[in-house]
Design a protein around this motif. Structure first.
Motif, PDB file in Angstrom:
ATOM      1  N   LEU A   1      23.499  -4.084  10.782  1.00 55.14           N
ATOM      2  CA  LEU A   1      23.596  -2.795  10.099  1.00 55.14           C
ATOM      3  C   LEU A   1      24.777  -1.990  10.635  1.00 55.14           C
ATOM      4  O   LEU A   1      25.550  -1.407   9.866  1.00 55.14           O
ATOM      5  N   GLY A   2      24.936  -1.952  11.958  1.00 52.76           N
ATOM      6  CA  GLY A   2      26.033  -1.208  12.557  1.00 52.76           C
ATOM      7  C   GLY A   2      27.386  -1.741  12.149  1.00 52.76           C
ATOM      8  O   GLY A   2      28.340  -0.974  11.958  1.00 52.76           O
ATOM      9  N   ALA A   3      27.483  -3.061  12.002  1.00 48.47           N
ATOM     10  CA  ALA A   3      28.756  -3.668  11.609  1.00 48.47           C
ATOM     11  C   ALA A   3      29.161  -3.288  10.190  1.00 48.47           C
ATOM     12  O   ALA A   3      30.334  -3.402   9.819  1.00 48.47           O
ATOM     13  N   ILE A   4      28.191  -2.825   9.388  1.00 51.15           N
ATOM     14  CA  ILE A   4      28.487  -2.442   8.007  1.00 51.15           C
ATOM     15  C   ILE A   4      28.695  -0.932   7.874  1.00 51.15           C
ATOM     16  O   ILE A   4      29.671  -0.474   7.281  1.00 51.15           O
ATOM     17  N   VAL A   5      27.762  -0.139   8.429  1.00 50.35           N
ATOM     18  CA  VAL A   5      27.771   1.300   8.152  1.00 50.35           C
ATOM     19  C   VAL A   5      28.881   2.040   8.889  1.00 50.35           C
ATOM     20  O   VAL A   5      29.441   3.010   8.352  1.00 50.35           O
ATOM     21  N   TRP A   6      29.230   1.608  10.114  1.00 54.00           N
ATOM     22  CA  TRP A   6      30.251   2.362  10.845  1.00 54.00           C
ATOM     23  C   TRP A   6      31.644   2.223  10.235  1.00 54.00           C
ATOM     24  O   TRP A   6      32.372   3.221  10.114  1.00 54.00           O
ATOM     25  N   PRO A   7      32.075   1.021   9.817  1.00 57.03           N
ATOM     26  CA  PRO A   7      33.348   0.953   9.085  1.00 57.03           C
ATOM     27  C   PRO A   7      33.331   1.755   7.785  1.00 57.03           C
ATOM     28  O   PRO A   7      34.332   2.380   7.420  1.00 57.03           O
ATOM     29  N   LEU A   8      32.177   1.749   7.077  1.00 61.04           N
ATOM     30  CA  LEU A   8      32.073   2.543   5.857  1.00 61.04           C
ATOM     31  C   LEU A   8      32.171   4.035   6.160  1.00 61.04           C
ATOM     32  O   LEU A   8      32.801   4.791   5.402  1.00 61.04           O
TER      33      LEU A   8
ATOM     34  N   THR B   1      33.775   5.393   8.669  1.00 64.98           N
ATOM     35  CA  THR B   1      35.181   5.682   8.993  1.00 64.98           C
ATOM     36  C   THR B   1      36.030   5.748   7.729  1.00 64.98           C
ATOM     37  O   THR B   1      36.889   6.640   7.591  1.00 64.98           O
ATOM     38  N   ALA B   2      35.797   4.838   6.784  1.00 65.77           N
ATOM     39  CA  ALA B   2      36.537   4.865   5.519  1.00 65.77           C
ATOM     40  C   ALA B   2      36.244   6.143   4.743  1.00 65.77           C
ATOM     41  O   ALA B   2      37.157   6.763   4.161  1.00 65.77           O
ATOM     42  N   PHE B   3      34.979   6.554   4.737  1.00 63.44           N
ATOM     43  CA  PHE B   3      34.615   7.802   4.058  1.00 63.44           C
ATOM     44  C   PHE B   3      35.296   8.995   4.720  1.00 63.44           C
ATOM     45  O   PHE B   3      35.774   9.916   4.033  1.00 63.44           O
ATOM     46  N   PHE B   4      35.342   8.980   6.054  1.00 59.39           N
ATOM     47  CA  PHE B   4      35.988  10.073   6.792  1.00 59.39           C
ATOM     48  C   PHE B   4      37.463  10.186   6.431  1.00 59.39           C
ATOM     49  O   PHE B   4      37.976  11.284   6.153  1.00 59.39           O
ATOM     50  N   LEU B   5      38.180   9.063   6.408  1.00 58.91           N
ATOM     51  CA  LEU B   5      39.607   9.084   6.087  1.00 58.91           C
ATOM     52  C   LEU B   5      39.847   9.441   4.615  1.00 58.91           C
ATOM     53  O   LEU B   5      40.791  10.178   4.296  1.00 58.91           O
ATOM     54  N   LEU B   6      39.005   8.919   3.726  1.00 52.07           N
ATOM     55  CA  LEU B   6      39.186   9.193   2.302  1.00 52.07           C
ATOM     56  C   LEU B   6      39.003  10.676   1.997  1.00 52.07           C
ATOM     57  O   LEU B   6      39.854  11.290   1.327  1.00 52.07           O
ATOM     58  N   THR B   7      37.920  11.252   2.481  1.00 51.11           N
ATOM     59  CA  THR B   7      37.672  12.670   2.207  1.00 51.11           C
ATOM     60  C   THR B   7      38.677  13.562   2.923  1.00 51.11           C
ATOM     61  O   THR B   7      38.937  14.686   2.480  1.00 51.11           O
ATOM     62  N   GLY B   8      39.258  13.071   4.017  1.00 56.69           N
ATOM     63  CA  GLY B   8      40.238  13.869   4.728  1.00 56.69           C
ATOM     64  C   GLY B   8      41.581  13.893   4.035  1.00 56.69           C
ATOM     65  O   GLY B   8      42.152  14.962   3.785  1.00 56.69           O
ATOM     66  N   PHE B   9      42.115  12.717   3.705  1.00 57.80           N
ATOM     67  CA  PHE B   9      43.456  12.641   3.137  1.00 57.80           C
ATOM     68  C   PHE B   9      43.482  12.961   1.636  1.00 57.80           C
ATOM     69  O   PHE B   9      44.459  13.530   1.145  1.00 57.80           O
TER      70      PHE B   9
ATOM     71  N   ILE C   1      34.675  19.542   7.441  1.00 59.15           N
ATOM     72  CA  ILE C   1      33.258  19.177   7.409  1.00 59.15           C
ATOM     73  C   ILE C   1      33.015  17.672   7.401  1.00 59.15           C
ATOM     74  O   ILE C   1      31.893  17.233   7.685  1.00 59.15           O
ATOM     75  N   ASN C   2      34.039  16.864   7.082  1.00 58.91           N
ATOM     76  CA  ASN C   2      33.766  15.426   6.932  1.00 58.91           C
ATOM     77  C   ASN C   2      33.451  14.732   8.256  1.00 58.91           C
ATOM     78  O   ASN C   2      32.931  13.625   8.276  1.00 58.91           O
ATOM     79  N   TRP C   3      33.745  15.384   9.390  1.00 57.75           N
ATOM     80  CA  TRP C   3      33.398  14.805  10.698  1.00 57.75           C
ATOM     81  C   TRP C   3      31.895  14.613  10.851  1.00 57.75           C
ATOM     82  O   TRP C   3      31.440  13.806  11.668  1.00 57.75           O
TER      83      TRP C   3
ATOM     84  N   VAL D   1      25.392   9.291  10.482  1.00 57.61           N
ATOM     85  CA  VAL D   1      25.223   7.837  10.529  1.00 57.61           C
ATOM     86  C   VAL D   1      24.524   7.414  11.820  1.00 57.61           C
ATOM     87  O   VAL D   1      23.681   6.513  11.824  1.00 57.61           O
ATOM     88  N   GLY D   2      24.876   8.084  12.928  1.00 58.06           N
ATOM     89  CA  GLY D   2      24.223   7.763  14.195  1.00 58.06           C
ATOM     90  C   GLY D   2      22.729   8.015  14.144  1.00 58.06           C
ATOM     91  O   GLY D   2      21.923   7.205  14.617  1.00 58.06           O
ATOM     92  N   ILE D   3      22.320   9.149  13.549  1.00 54.79           N
ATOM     93  CA  ILE D   3      20.893   9.471  13.433  1.00 54.79           C
ATOM     94  C   ILE D   3      20.190   8.483  12.513  1.00 54.79           C
ATOM     95  O   ILE D   3      19.084   7.999  12.815  1.00 54.79           O
ATOM     96  N   LEU D   4      20.825   8.165  11.379  1.00 52.18           N
ATOM     97  CA  LEU D   4      20.221   7.219  10.447  1.00 52.18           C
ATOM     98  C   LEU D   4      20.099   5.827  11.051  1.00 52.18           C
ATOM     99  O   LEU D   4      19.107   5.122  10.813  1.00 52.18           O
ATOM    100  N   SER D   5      21.103   5.419  11.851  1.00 54.28           N
ATOM    101  CA  SER D   5      21.034   4.102  12.498  1.00 54.28           C
ATOM    102  C   SER D   5      19.877   4.046  13.486  1.00 54.28           C
ATOM    103  O   SER D   5      19.139   3.056  13.550  1.00 54.28           O
TER     104      SER D   5
END
Length: 321
Positions: free
Chosen positions: A269-276, A278-286, A293-295, A301-305
């Motif tokens: 699960l961690g191998a899937i959700v953490w890259p996703l 990070t991608a969401f963080f960069l997408l909403t930022g740029f 707020i995107n941080w 994700v940490g709480i959900l994991s």
């Protein structure tokens, strides 16, 4: 007969096995009495009975009965192996934690350069990549590449201890020594966890303080947030690895299949959700410029994991009970 009990000690306690055991016992007793009536001595009679009825492996193979896995024996670790494992876990925790911090710092550097050059009016014409973006992405890729090398190096240091995943045993003297070391480390571990938690909780203050001035300073605050939270994660990883080494040696000596399956599911699960994340963080930022707020995606994700891990553990316990 004691010999018969020893023969069946490694077999499952099923009705079929008990039936076979009673039949063998009856046959061995009849043969023993017959030999005694023929004038054989007690030692001779016992030896003949064992030679005729003692091949339990062939009988179990014909009936398709396998030995009980619970009786599997595990290798005994030496003091040198234990110390080498502790050192490897400590070193792997350091390099992994440092790699995580470098990854976070790489993203922070990208945001910082892009915002800095944009605020200075040094970006290039519309339709091309700005100077800040080029410098920021170059620095980010360098730091991430170094971080990946650290992750690989950490995995290589622990690779030679993969045999321990199948189970092991520790002498009593080594267990007592590890218990004392774990007790001595407990205060350091608690302080590290509290410090790392405080850094992660307080890191958004940089964003709020920057937003109070203007949006540009809020973006700078996001860079500071990532670098500060990265230090907190480093503390979690480094000291958590040390604590985990004691846990593995003292509590997980005979890790069963269910626990292995649970650990593998959490890692997958961690191998899937953490890259996703990070991608969401960069997408909403740029794309949407929502660095303010995107941080929040990372603590969410940490709480959900953690919730998934607990829920999975509870469900597995219910099924096994």
């Amino acid at each position: 007969m004691v010999y018969l009990e020893n023969m069946f000690a490694g077999l499952p306690r099923s009705p079929e096995v008990e039936r076979i055991k009673q039949e063998l016992l009856s046959g061995m007793e009849d043969k023993y009495l017959e030999l005694k009536q023929e004038g054989r001595s007690e030692n001779e009679a016992v030896g003949i009975v064992i030679s005729e009825f003692g091949n339990i492996e062939e009988l179990m193979a014909e009936l398709g009965i396998q030995p009980n896995d619970a009786e599997e024996t595990y290798p005994v670790l030496t003091e040198e192996e234990v110390q080498a494992y502790l050192a490897a876990k400590r070193s792997a925790g350091f390099w992994t934690g440092l790699g995580v911090w470098l990854s976070a710092t790489g993203i922070a550097f990208l945001i910082l350069m892009d915002t800095l050059f944009e605020s200075l009016g040094a970006s290039s014409d519309q339709g091309t990549i700005g100077i800040g973006s080029v410098l920021g992405m170059s620095g980010m890729f360098v730091l991430v590449a170094v971080a990946v090398g650290m992750f690989i190096y950490s995995g290589m240091k622990l690779g030679r201890f993969e045999y321990m995943e199948k189970g092991f045993q520790l002498p009593r003297v080594i267990q007592m020594s590890l218990q004392r070391s774990k007790s001595s480390f407990a205060l350091t571990y608690r302080v590290a966890l509290i410090t790392g938690l405080c850094l992660c909780i307080l890191s958004p203050v940089f964003v709020f303080a920057g937003a109070y001035v203007n949006d540009t300073y809020a973006t700078y605050g996001t860079s500071a947030l990532l670098a500060t939270a990265g230090i907190g994660v480093f503390l979690f990883v480094y000291y958590g690895n040390i604590q985990g080494s004691y846990t593995t040696l003292l509590e997980n000596q005979h890790l069963n299949a269910a626990r292995k399956e649970e650990a593998q599911a959490v890692r997958a699960l961690g191998a899937i959700v953490w890259p996703l994340a990070t991608a969401f963080f960069l997408l909403t930022g740029f794309v949407y410029q929502r660095w303010d707020i995107n941080w929040a995606i990372f603590p969410i994700v940490g709480i959900l994991s953690g919730g998934f891990s607990n829920a999975y553990h509870i469900m597995k316990n219910k099924k096994s009970s």
